[in-house]
Design a protein around this motif. Structure first.
Motif, PDB file in Angstrom:
ATOM      1  N   ALA A   5       2.688   4.664  -0.128  1.00  0.00           N
ATOM      2  CA  ALA A   5       1.364   4.365   0.102  1.00  0.00           C
ATOM      3  C   ALA A   5       0.860   3.788   1.158  1.00  0.00           C
ATOM      4  CB  ALA A   5       1.075   3.827  -1.265  1.00  0.00           C
ATOM      5  N   GLY A   6       1.867   3.340   1.888  1.00  0.00           N
ATOM      6  CA  GLY A   6       1.516   2.648   3.153  1.00  0.00           C
ATOM      7  C   GLY A   6       2.091   3.057   4.383  1.00  0.00           C
ATOM      8  N   VAL A  51      -2.513  -5.157   8.099  1.00  0.00           N
ATOM      9  CA  VAL A  51      -1.865  -3.792   8.166  1.00  0.00           C
ATOM     10  C   VAL A  51      -2.126  -3.392   9.673  1.00  0.00           C
ATOM     11  CG1 VAL A  51      -2.345  -1.450   7.528  1.00  0.00           C
ATOM     12  CG2 VAL A  51      -2.315  -3.341   5.714  1.00  0.00           C
ATOM     13  N   ASN A  77      -2.572   3.216   0.036  1.00  0.00           N
ATOM     14  CA  ASN A  77      -3.132   1.723   0.143  1.00  0.00           C
ATOM     15  C   ASN A  77      -4.403   1.770   1.029  1.00  0.00           C
ATOM     16  OD1 ASN A  77      -3.583  -0.663   1.156  1.00  0.00           O
ATOM     17  ND2 ASN A  77      -1.768  -1.370   1.346  1.00  0.00           N
ATOM     18  N   ASP A 109       5.853  -4.806   4.322  1.00  0.00           N
ATOM     19  CA  ASP A 109       5.206  -4.125   3.534  1.00  0.00           C
ATOM     20  C   ASP A 109       3.556  -4.339   3.479  1.00  0.00           C
ATOM     21  OD1 ASP A 109       4.335  -2.604   1.065  1.00  0.00           O
ATOM     22  OD2 ASP A 109       5.824  -3.439  -0.107  1.00  0.00           O
ATOM     23  N   ALA A 127       1.481  -3.623   1.160  1.00  0.00           N
ATOM     24  CA  ALA A 127       0.990  -3.683  -0.217  1.00  0.00           C
ATOM     25  C   ALA A 127       0.477  -4.963  -0.465  1.00  0.00           C
ATOM     26  CB  ALA A 127       2.181  -3.434  -1.199  1.00  0.00           C
ATOM     27  N   GLY A 128      -0.997  -4.940  -0.902  1.00  0.00           N
ATOM     28  CA  GLY A 128      -1.776  -5.985  -1.119  1.00  0.00           C
ATOM     29  C   GLY A 128      -2.299  -6.939  -0.241  1.00  0.00           C
ATOM     30  N   HIS A 160       6.558   3.018  -2.427  1.00  0.00           N
ATOM     31  CA  HIS A 160       5.671   3.559  -3.250  1.00  0.00           C
ATOM     32  C   HIS A 160       4.879   4.664  -2.278  1.00  0.00           C
ATOM     33  CE1 HIS A 160       5.675   0.300  -5.887  1.00  0.00           C
ATOM     34  NE2 HIS A 160       5.848  -0.598  -5.021  1.00  0.00           N
ATOM     35  N   GLY A 203       3.291   5.190  -5.695  1.00  0.00           N
ATOM     36  CA  GLY A 203       2.162   4.474  -6.273  1.00  0.00           C
ATOM     37  C   GLY A 203       1.141   5.427  -6.711  1.00  0.00           C
TER      38      GLY A 203
END
Length: 140
Positions: free
Chosen positions: A19-20, A117, A51, A108, A110-111, A17, A47
């Motif tokens: 995004a991260g 993180v 994120n 990952d 994500a979420g 994505h 994404g």
């Protein structure tokens, strides 16, 4: 594999994505290597936004990635890079002869919340420091 003499090495970070993980890696490399390395990041299925937990985790170490936008992986981005670092994009990353590929096994984000993180961010920093030492060591 250093770039040709006088040329800056270029690194492309790829995750699904963008995004991260790939955004954090690109930010770390830019932050730690400065203008010694050309940095790109992209995703095989970008994404909508970076994120928010990755943005928060990087802000904690003084790196602002809030203005970054996930980008679509292109064949040209791979062709123009000396090193392509994949982070869970599987077979979607085009492979070209003569390029160096690294696959970093990272969780990952994500979420996940910022607490989850942080260790990913810190693991990426160590990997980036090792990469810099190899492709763009500081001049004595």
């Amino acid at each position: 594999m250093p770039a040709s003499p006088g040329a800056k090495p270029s690194v492309l970070f790829v995750c699904v994505h963008n995004a991260g993980r790939s955004q954090m890696a690109a930010a770390w490399l830019t932050h730690l290597a400065g203008d010694r390395v050309e940095v790109r990041s992209a995703g095989s299925d970008p994404g909508e936004q970076v994120n928010p937990a990755a943005v928060a985790a990087m802000a904690e170490v003084g790196i602002d990635i809030s203005a970054e936008v996930p980008k679509l992986l292109t064949v040209d981005a791979v062709k123009e890079s000396d090193v392509c670092v994949t982070m869970g994009c599987g077979d979607t990353c085009p492979v070209f002869p003569g390029k160096r590929y690294l696959d970093w096994k990272l969780d990952d984000p994500a979420g996940q919340g910022v607490e989850a993180v942080r260790p990913i961010r810190d693991e990426i920093k160590v990997l980036i420091e090792d990469l810099i030492a190899e492709i763009a060591p500081a001049k004595p």
